[in-house]
Design a protein around this motif. Structure first.
Motif, PDB file in Angstrom:
ATOM      1  N   GLU A 122      15.504  21.246  11.411  1.00  0.00           N
ATOM      2  CA  GLU A 122      15.040  20.004  10.866  1.00  0.00           C
ATOM      3  C   GLU A 122      14.661  18.849  11.858  1.00  0.00           C
ATOM      4  O   GLU A 122      15.225  18.705  12.888  1.00  0.00           O
ATOM      5  N   SER A 123      13.378  18.356  11.878  1.00  0.00           N
ATOM      6  CA  SER A 123      13.068  17.226  12.709  1.00  0.00           C
ATOM      7  C   SER A 123      13.944  16.077  12.521  1.00  0.00           C
ATOM      8  O   SER A 123      14.301  15.768  11.583  1.00  0.00           O
ATOM      9  N   PRO A 124      14.419  15.532  13.957  1.00  0.00           N
ATOM     10  CA  PRO A 124      15.156  14.786  13.804  1.00  0.00           C
ATOM     11  C   PRO A 124      14.507  13.183  13.247  1.00  0.00           C
ATOM     12  O   PRO A 124      15.277  12.358  13.036  1.00  0.00           O
ATOM     13  N   SER A 125      13.432  13.044  13.263  1.00  0.00           N
ATOM     14  CA  SER A 125      12.646  11.863  12.954  1.00  0.00           C
ATOM     15  C   SER A 125      12.373  11.756  11.769  1.00  0.00           C
ATOM     16  O   SER A 125      11.888  10.828  10.985  1.00  0.00           O
ATOM     17  N   GLN A 126      12.250  12.880  10.626  1.00  0.00           N
ATOM     18  CA  GLN A 126      11.893  13.087   9.647  1.00  0.00           C
ATOM     19  C   GLN A 126      12.728  13.891   8.630  1.00  0.00           C
ATOM     20  O   GLN A 126      12.587  15.151   8.588  1.00  0.00           O
ATOM     21  N   ARG A 127      13.502  13.561   7.678  1.00  0.00           N
ATOM     22  CA  ARG A 127      14.337  14.378   6.667  1.00  0.00           C
ATOM     23  C   ARG A 127      13.395  15.051   5.814  1.00  0.00           C
ATOM     24  O   ARG A 127      12.341  14.569   5.160  1.00  0.00           O
TER      25      ARG A 127
ATOM     26  N   ALA B 191       1.679  17.730   7.703  1.00  0.00           N
ATOM     27  CA  ALA B 191       2.762  18.045   7.468  1.00  0.00           C
ATOM     28  C   ALA B 191       3.585  16.604   7.305  1.00  0.00           C
ATOM     29  O   ALA B 191       4.412  16.504   6.381  1.00  0.00           O
ATOM     30  N   GLY B 192       3.330  15.789   8.139  1.00  0.00           N
ATOM     31  CA  GLY B 192       4.316  14.279   8.029  1.00  0.00           C
ATOM     32  C   GLY B 192       3.752  13.758   6.953  1.00  0.00           C
ATOM     33  O   GLY B 192       4.631  13.005   6.150  1.00  0.00           O
ATOM     34  N   ALA B 193       2.317  13.653   6.531  1.00  0.00           N
ATOM     35  CA  ALA B 193       1.973  13.093   5.302  1.00  0.00           C
ATOM     36  C   ALA B 193       2.796  13.612   3.922  1.00  0.00           C
ATOM     37  O   ALA B 193       3.040  13.020   3.021  1.00  0.00           O
ATOM     38  N   LEU B 194       2.582  14.825   3.851  1.00  0.00           N
ATOM     39  CA  LEU B 194       3.394  15.519   2.683  1.00  0.00           C
ATOM     40  C   LEU B 194       4.655  15.328   2.552  1.00  0.00           C
ATOM     41  O   LEU B 194       5.349  15.093   1.535  1.00  0.00           O
ATOM     42  N   ASN B 195       5.233  15.309   3.777  1.00  0.00           N
ATOM     43  CA  ASN B 195       6.795  14.923   3.863  1.00  0.00           C
ATOM     44  C   ASN B 195       6.996  13.472   3.461  1.00  0.00           C
ATOM     45  O   ASN B 195       7.894  13.056   2.745  1.00  0.00           O
ATOM     46  N   GLN B 196       6.012  12.577   3.737  1.00  0.00           N
ATOM     47  CA  GLN B 196       6.331  11.187   3.420  1.00  0.00           C
ATOM     48  C   GLN B 196       6.092  10.790   1.741  1.00  0.00           C
ATOM     49  O   GLN B 196       6.609   9.943   1.094  1.00  0.00           O
ATOM     50  N   LEU B 197       5.431  11.881   1.262  1.00  0.00           N
ATOM     51  CA  LEU B 197       5.261  11.933  -0.071  1.00  0.00           C
ATOM     52  C   LEU B 197       6.495  12.467  -0.768  1.00  0.00           C
ATOM     53  O   LEU B 197       6.367  12.596  -2.211  1.00  0.00           O
ATOM     54  N   GLY B 198       7.450  12.920  -0.066  1.00  0.00           N
ATOM     55  CA  GLY B 198       8.646  13.403  -0.849  1.00  0.00           C
ATOM     56  C   GLY B 198       8.593  14.797  -0.643  1.00  0.00           C
ATOM     57  O   GLY B 198       9.753  15.440  -1.473  1.00  0.00           O
TER      58      GLY B 198
ATOM     59  N   ASP C 194       8.028  22.988  -0.374  1.00  0.00           N
ATOM     60  CA  ASP C 194       7.178  22.762  -1.481  1.00  0.00           C
ATOM     61  C   ASP C 194       5.851  23.191  -0.455  1.00  0.00           C
ATOM     62  O   ASP C 194       4.862  23.959  -1.316  1.00  0.00           O
ATOM     63  N   TYR C 195       5.716  23.157   0.789  1.00  0.00           N
ATOM     64  CA  TYR C 195       4.513  23.421   1.595  1.00  0.00           C
ATOM     65  C   TYR C 195       4.977  24.102   2.903  1.00  0.00           C
ATOM     66  O   TYR C 195       5.889  23.626   3.478  1.00  0.00           O
ATOM     67  N   ILE C 196       4.316  25.130   3.304  1.00  0.00           N
ATOM     68  CA  ILE C 196       4.564  25.785   4.608  1.00  0.00           C
ATOM     69  C   ILE C 196       3.238  25.971   5.187  1.00  0.00           C
ATOM     70  O   ILE C 196       2.148  26.223   4.921  1.00  0.00           O
ATOM     71  N   LEU C 197       3.228  25.300   6.478  1.00  0.00           N
ATOM     72  CA  LEU C 197       2.081  25.051   7.333  1.00  0.00           C
ATOM     73  C   LEU C 197       2.274  25.975   8.342  1.00  0.00           C
ATOM     74  O   LEU C 197       3.268  25.951   9.410  1.00  0.00           O
TER      75      LEU C 197
ATOM     76  N   ASP D 264       0.860  -1.081   0.056  1.00  0.00           N
ATOM     77  CA  ASP D 264      -0.312  -0.099   0.023  1.00  0.00           C
ATOM     78  C   ASP D 264       0.858   1.161  -0.067  1.00  0.00           C
ATOM     79  O   ASP D 264       0.559   2.206  -0.552  1.00  0.00           O
ATOM     80  N   ALA D 265       1.995   1.015   0.835  1.00  0.00           N
ATOM     81  CA  ALA D 265       3.085   2.637   0.857  1.00  0.00           C
ATOM     82  C   ALA D 265       3.605   2.723  -0.363  1.00  0.00           C
ATOM     83  O   ALA D 265       3.709   3.619  -0.828  1.00  0.00           O
ATOM     84  N   ALA D 266       3.969   1.444  -1.098  1.00  0.00           N
ATOM     85  CA  ALA D 266       4.645   1.767  -2.429  1.00  0.00           C
ATOM     86  C   ALA D 266       3.597   2.245  -3.366  1.00  0.00           C
ATOM     87  O   ALA D 266       4.095   3.232  -4.350  1.00  0.00           O
ATOM     88  N   ARG D 267       2.321   1.858  -3.420  1.00  0.00           N
ATOM     89  CA  ARG D 267       1.383   2.082  -4.352  1.00  0.00           C
ATOM     90  C   ARG D 267       0.994   3.599  -3.911  1.00  0.00           C
ATOM     91  O   ARG D 267       1.131   4.422  -4.928  1.00  0.00           O
ATOM     92  N   LEU D 268       0.990   4.230  -2.883  1.00  0.00           N
ATOM     93  CA  LEU D 268       0.789   5.572  -2.535  1.00  0.00           C
ATOM     94  C   LEU D 268       1.983   6.322  -2.830  1.00  0.00           C
ATOM     95  O   LEU D 268       1.921   7.488  -3.646  1.00  0.00           O
ATOM     96  N   ARG D 269       3.364   5.990  -2.841  1.00  0.00           N
ATOM     97  CA  ARG D 269       4.486   6.717  -3.369  1.00  0.00           C
ATOM     98  C   ARG D 269       4.367   6.917  -4.966  1.00  0.00           C
ATOM     99  O   ARG D 269       4.693   7.630  -5.421  1.00  0.00           O
TER     100      ARG D 269
END
Length: 199
Positions: A122-127, A69-76, A173-176, A32-37
Motif C-alpha cells: 500500500e502506498s504510504p501517502s494514499q490509503r 490512479a491518484g485521482a481515482l483513489n481520491q474519489l474513494g 475498483d480499478y487496476i492500472l 471545489d474538492a468538496a463539490r468533486l467528492r
C-alpha cells in the motif's frame, strides 16, 4: 455588430460577464474538492482494467498513469497499480522502496514465485492505493517468459486468483497496468489481453 469598449463584439461582452459570475460563485479550492467528492461516480460492479502504453518514451505515459490512479483513489476508489516498467519510476512515485533487498515484485509474480497478496504494497501517502512494484530484474523477464505456457495471461491469472479469494467489498475498483514504453511482444500481449479480463 455593435462594438463594446474593448473593440470586441457584444458576444465577447456577454461571455465576459458570464465568466465573471461563474468565477465569483466558485468559492475556494476546498469547496471545489468538496463539490468533486459529492459527485463521486458509482463504483464499477467489477474491477475495470486500464493499460497505458506508448511506443516512444518520454511522453508522460507513467505520469498520466500515476495521476489517474491518484485521482481515482481520491474519489474513494480502491486502486491497484501494477508497475511493469523495470525503471520502477511509478513505484518510486507511489512511495514504494522497490530497491529494497528481497522485495516481492511483479517479476516474481509473473514467474509464479509469489502470489499477488505477497507482492502488493500500500502506498504510504494514499490509503486505498496499492502497488505491485517493479525491480530491475524485470528487464530480463521477457526472455525468461518465452518458454512459459500462456505467458500473455500470467498477470491476469495472478490477479484473478487474488480477486476471487476476496469478498466483494474488499475488491479493487480499478487496476492500472503500466508497461515499459516500447511495444514488445510481451507488453503487446498484455494490451491485447486486458480487454478480455473478466472477474
Amino acid at each position: 455588430m455593435a462594438k463594446d469598449e474593448d473593440g470586441r463584439g457584444g458576444t465577447w461582452k456577454a461571455l465576459k460577464q458570464r465568466w465573471s459570475g461563474r468565477t465569483a460563485d466558485r468559492g475556494s479550492a476546498s469547496e471545489d474538492a468538496a463539490r468533486l467528492r459529492s459527485r463521486r461516480p458509482t463504483a464499477p460492479e467489477r474491477p475495470r482494467v486500464f493499460t497505458t502504453s506508448n511506443q516512444k518514451g518520454g511522453v508522460g505515459k507513467t505520469t498520466i498513469a500515476i495521476n489517474l490512479a491518484g485521482a481515482l483513489n481520491q474519489l474513494g476508489e480502491d486502486v491497484l497499480f501494477v508497475d511493469l516498467d523495470p525503471q520502477g519510476n511509478a513505484s518510486t512515485a507511489l512511495g514504494i522502496d522497490h530497491r529494497a533487498q528481497d522485495i516481492a515484485s511483479v517479476y516474481e509474480l509473473l514467474l509464479g514465485e509469489v502470489t499477488l497478496e505477497e507482492a502488493i504494497q500500500e502506498s504510504p501517502s494514499q490509503r486505498g492505493l496499492f502497488c505491485v512494484p517493479a525491480t530491475l530484474d524485470l528487464a530480463g523477464a521477457e526472455i525468461e517468459l518465452v518458454s512459459l505456457v500462456a505467458r500473455e495471461s500470467r498477470l491476469k491469472t495472478a490477479i484473478t486468483a487474488q480477486l476471487q479469494s476476496m469478498a466483494d467489498e474488499e475488491r479493487f475498483d480499478y487496476i492500472l497496468a503500466n508497461p515499459p514504453f516500447n511495444i514488445s511482444d510481451w507488453s503487446g500481449d498484455l494490451l491485447r489481453e486486458d480487454h478480455r479480463w473478466r472477474f
